[in-house]
Scaffold this active site. Structure first.
Site, short mmCIF file in Angstrom:
data_model
loop_
_atom_site.label_atom_id
_atom_site.label_comp_id
_atom_site.label_asym_id
_atom_site.label_seq_id
_atom_site.Cartn_x
_atom_site.Cartn_y
_atom_site.Cartn_z
N TYR A 129 36.04 36.97 35.90
CA TYR A 129 37.11 35.97 35.70
C TYR A 129 36.41 34.61 35.63
O TYR A 129 35.22 34.55 35.35
CB TYR A 129 38.09 36.13 36.89
CG TYR A 129 39.39 35.40 36.76
CD1 TYR A 129 40.26 35.66 35.72
CD2 TYR A 129 39.75 34.45 37.70
CE1 TYR A 129 41.47 34.98 35.61
CE2 TYR A 129 40.96 33.77 37.61
CZ TYR A 129 41.81 34.03 36.55
OH TYR A 129 43.00 33.37 36.45
N ARG A 182 43.16 28.27 22.87
CA ARG A 182 42.78 27.33 23.94
C ARG A 182 42.26 28.16 25.10
O ARG A 182 42.97 28.45 26.03
CB ARG A 182 44.01 26.49 24.34
CG ARG A 182 43.77 25.34 25.22
CD ARG A 182 43.41 25.71 26.66
NE ARG A 182 44.53 25.97 27.54
CZ ARG A 182 44.48 26.84 28.56
NH1 ARG A 182 43.43 27.57 28.82
NH2 ARG A 182 45.54 27.02 29.32
N LYS A 200 41.89 38.95 32.82
CA LYS A 200 43.17 38.84 33.54
C LYS A 200 43.65 40.24 33.95
O LYS A 200 44.19 40.43 35.03
CB LYS A 200 44.23 38.17 32.66
CG LYS A 200 43.96 36.70 32.37
CD LYS A 200 44.61 35.78 33.40
CE LYS A 200 44.17 34.33 33.20
NZ LYS A 200 44.68 33.41 34.21
N GLU A 271 48.75 34.16 27.28
CA GLU A 271 47.64 33.51 27.98
C GLU A 271 46.80 32.69 27.01
O GLU A 271 46.41 33.18 25.94
CB GLU A 271 46.76 34.60 28.62
CG GLU A 271 45.75 34.10 29.62
CD GLU A 271 46.38 33.54 30.89
OE1 GLU A 271 47.23 34.21 31.48
OE2 GLU A 271 45.99 32.43 31.29
N ASP A 272 46.53 31.47 27.38
CA ASP A 272 45.60 30.59 26.67
C ASP A 272 45.95 30.39 25.19
O ASP A 272 45.09 30.47 24.30
CB ASP A 272 44.15 31.08 26.86
CG ASP A 272 43.69 30.81 28.29
OD1 ASP A 272 44.53 30.45 29.13
OD2 ASP A 272 42.49 30.96 28.57
N ASP A 294 51.61 32.49 31.44
CA ASP A 294 50.90 32.28 32.70
C ASP A 294 50.43 30.83 32.85
O ASP A 294 50.48 30.26 33.95
CB ASP A 294 49.71 33.24 32.72
CG ASP A 294 48.90 33.12 33.99
OD1 ASP A 294 49.51 32.96 35.06
OD2 ASP A 294 47.66 33.21 33.91
N ASP A 295 49.97 30.22 31.76
CA ASP A 295 49.44 28.85 31.87
C ASP A 295 50.53 27.86 32.22
O ASP A 295 50.31 26.91 32.97
CB ASP A 295 48.74 28.45 30.57
CG ASP A 295 47.57 29.36 30.30
OD1 ASP A 295 46.62 29.34 31.10
OD2 ASP A 295 47.62 30.13 29.32
N ASN A 445 39.35 24.56 34.18
CA ASN A 445 38.34 25.62 34.14
C ASN A 445 37.58 25.56 32.82
O ASN A 445 38.10 25.03 31.84
CB ASN A 445 39.04 26.99 34.23
CG ASN A 445 39.78 27.16 35.53
OD1 ASN A 445 39.27 26.82 36.59
ND2 ASN A 445 41.01 27.67 35.46
N ASN A 490 44.21 28.52 41.57
CA ASN A 490 44.15 29.24 40.29
C ASN A 490 45.35 30.17 40.19
O ASN A 490 45.75 30.78 41.19
CB ASN A 490 42.85 30.06 40.23
CG ASN A 490 42.61 30.62 38.85
OD1 ASN A 490 43.34 31.46 38.36
ND2 ASN A 490 41.58 30.11 38.19
#
Ligand SMILES: NC(=O)C1=CN([C@@H]2O[C@H](COP(=O)(O)OP(=O)(O)OC[C@H]3O[C@@H](n4cnc5c(N)ncnc54)[C@H](O)[C@@H]3O)[C@@H](O)[C@H]2O)C=CC1
Ligand SMILES: CC(=O)C(=O)O
Ligand SMILES: [Mg+2]
Length: 603
Positions: A129, A182, A200, A271-272, A294-295, A445, A490
């Site tokens: 991770y 991203r 994840k 995610e991202d 999630d972000d 991060n 986190n």
């Protein structure tokens, strides 16, 4: 070494008797080398003689049979000796080498892989991770050996409904999907972003006991705008600019339809994704499918838990949260998600509409303080922009240091993706905070993108601060036996429980109420003594325990909102009759735990 032997045995008993996640003795239809090459069934030298005989494995393995414990010890020994040999090597070389050895085990023997991961999660989380997963994504095309997960590209338009049936598992519970636009604070990494869903989902297995046979990492490759990747001869993704507008959305729509057609009870975690698509897809799908971002949503809950912990650490009642002055640096998906949830919390506490609640928050992006005077204000940001009368005399676009000096905030929280922007000047300005125990949250991060290091934060902002970072750092020795505690703020503390609680509730949607319950559960977990030491979150080592509690909180919220439809043979009525403790117990009993299952019926 074999630390969990006892608890493993009792866990095995529990899961055999009660778990719906583990089927009974598993009978494999494969034979010989095919079994050895299937990481799910492979036991390496651990195949007992009866299985070697009956599955055509005799002669394909060295004769000695090793126990699971011996295999575990052997792996850990070779890992530690590698770690020793890597001393003196550059950090990135050492980290990638560790990732490779873990990845090889993942590819070969999943049961052993997940067992070493669960038992050593604090040491291995930084490898599978953040931060190492960022490095892996940056180098993914070169590191690639075997595929993992599914890839849907812009070239697959019209084909996804049939492609989804290429996935070998008949049931999927949890999907994590990215478009690679991203990745952490590293920007557009195109197809190489697949490392994030894989990492994840490893956390899902380790923390939430999701069954690894029922997880699916997904990459939506709609191109990349990263010129270096487009010119890299090894790049594994589509060599075209990213799709935009309706073309882009039609790809995501088709993927979502395909997933939920084959697995109507699956949960999809976004995610991202870059901000515009993160918000757009959340609005588009959250009332149609069981999904969350999630972000935006996971990060918000973790940050809120930390902010509430900070109020307690200051020795003040929780309701004083409504008086905290909070500067948020970064107005992207994560920053806006945090701001939105924090405003909702203030509104609930102060019982107002949310309009007044906004006053205490100051939002900055790359162009400084965001006010209503900004030209071309992003519609997602507009509701949080300061009106002329609310700026304490600060101008539109005021710099971070100007804002901190003027506002004297209780909390400085970074989700900008820009390493080092909490510089000496900014951190020293935090010494003038109106609060004797201010907080610095450098949540970006991976490590290099953290807004500051904890060493700098304690050095310049003062030893009495509360500190949290998104990626792991060591605690800071302050001298005279004092330690500056480093929290890891986190979203890994919440997303596994959000997924698990939703799955076991059988809810078809993930509501704000379920997410709020997750955050409240995390916030209330810490004892007064821990909080006084500046410890806001549980140790990563106990992530399985906290995830079970978060999962139970999410499940109970789904029951309260009458969304729970039940899971397997546990119906909505059964769920609604469970006490809080019984719900936690139910969740724990449904967490998958790695043990070798018999592959043949005993005679
Ligand atoms: N700790 C955690 O659990 C999480 C951490 N993150 C991290 O947060 C960071 C941001 O993520 P997103 O919000 O999704 O990214 P984003 O790209 O949507 O937003 C970044 C924001 O930072 C602003 N920014 C850029 N340079 C700046 C500067 N010099 N000063 C002030 N603001 C600046 C941008 O204008 C933008 O508003 C990433 O590094 C990500 O890894 C994200 C989610 C969870
Ligand atoms: C932790 C996480 O989700 C991120 O940095 O994007
Ligand atoms: Mg993320």
């Amino acid at each position: 070494m074999w630390r969990l032997a006892q608890s493993a045995v009792s866990s095995l008993r529990r899961s055999r008797r009660f778990s719906t996640a583990i089927p009974g003795p598993c009978i494999v239809h494969k034979r010989g080398a095919d079994i050895l090459h299937d990481p799910w069934f492979n036991k390496d030298t651990g195949f007992p003689l009866t299985e070697r005989d009956r599955l055509g494995l005799r002669g394909l393995l060295p004769p000695r049979v090793f126990s699971f414990e011996q295999q575990y010890a052997r792996f850990m020994e070779s890992y530690h000796s590698l770690e020793k040999n890597m001393q003196g090597q550059p950090g990135t070389v050492a980290s990638l080498t560790k990732w490779r050895i873990l990845n090889r085990l993942h590819d070969r023997n999943e049961t052993l892989y997940y067992r070493v991961l669960i038992d050593n999660v604090k040491d291995f989380a930084p490898i599978i991770y953040t931060p190492t997963v960022g490095l892996v994504c940056q180098n993914y095309s070169g590191l690639f050996r075997r595929p993992r997960g599914m890839y849907f590209s812009a070239k697959d338009k019209g084909e996804m409904m049939s492609m989804i049936y290429n996935w070998p598992a008949s049931q999927v519970d949890m999907v994590v999907v990215t478009d690679g636009s991203r990745i952490l604070g590293l920007g557009d990494l195109g197809v190489q972003g697949i490392g994030i869903p894989i990492g994840k989902l490893d956390v899902y297995v380790a923390a939430a006991g999701m069954n690894p046979q029922r997880i699916l990492p997904v990459m939506l490759d709609v191109g990349t705008n990263n010129q270096n990747l487009l010119h890299d001869p090894l790049y594994l993704g589509l060599r075209q600019p990213r799709l935009e507008g309706e073309e882009y959305l039609s790809i995501v729509d088709e993927f979502m339809e395909a997933v939920f057609t084959r697995w109507p009870k699956a949960i999809v975690q976004f995610e991202d994704f870059q901000m515009k698509w993160a918000f757009e897809t959340l609005q588009r799908y959250r009332r149609r499918f069981c999904m969350f971002n999630d972000d935006i949503q996971g990060t918000a809950g973790v940050a809120l838990a930390g902010l509430l912990g900070t109020v307690r650490a200051q020795g003040r009642p929780l309701t004083d949260f409504v008086k905290q002055k909070i500067v948020i640096v970064g107005a992207g998906s994560a920053g806006l998600g945090v701001l939105n949830m924090a405003i909702q919390a203030v509104s609930r506490m102060a019982k107002d509409s949310g309009v007044a609640a906004k006053h205490q928050f100051y939002l900055l992006d790359k162009d400084g303080l965001i006010t209503k005077e900004r030209e071309n204000l992003d519609p997602a940001v507009a509701p949080f922009a300061k009106s002329p009368g609310e700026t304490d005399g600060l101008r539109e676009g005021a710099s971070l240091v100007e804002v901190v000096r003027k506002v004297k905030p209780h909390v400085l929280l970074g989700l900008s993706g820009v390493g080092g922007i909490f510089n000496e000047e900014v951190l020293k300005a935090m010494r003038e905070s109106d609060c004797p125990k201010p907080a610095v949250f450098a949540m970006s991060n991976p490590t290099m993108n953290a807004e500051c290091t904890p060493a700098d934060a304690f050095k310049y902002a003062g030893e009495n601060i509360v500190f949290a970072s998104g990626s792991p750092f060591e605690n800071v020795e302050l001298g005279n036996g004092k330690v500056g505690h480093v929290n890891q703020a986190n979203n890994m503390y919440l997303f596994p429980g959000i997924g698990l609680g939703t799955l076991l509730s059988g809810a078809r949607f993930i509501t704000d109420g379920m997410l709020q319950s997750a955050a409240e559960c995390l916030a209330s977990h810490m004892t007064e003594e821990e909080i006084q030491k500046g410890i806001l979150y549980p140790s990563i080592g106990s992530i399985r325990e906290i995830t079970a509690e978060v999962g139970a909180a999410v499940l109970r919220a789904a029951v309260t909102e009458e969304l729970a439809e039940g899971h397997c043979d546990v119906g909505p009525k059964d769920l609604s009759h469970m006490s809080k403790e019984e719900t936690v117990d139910y969740v724990q009993r449904n967490m998958w735990f790695p043990i070798y299952s018999p592959l043949v019926h005993e005679k």
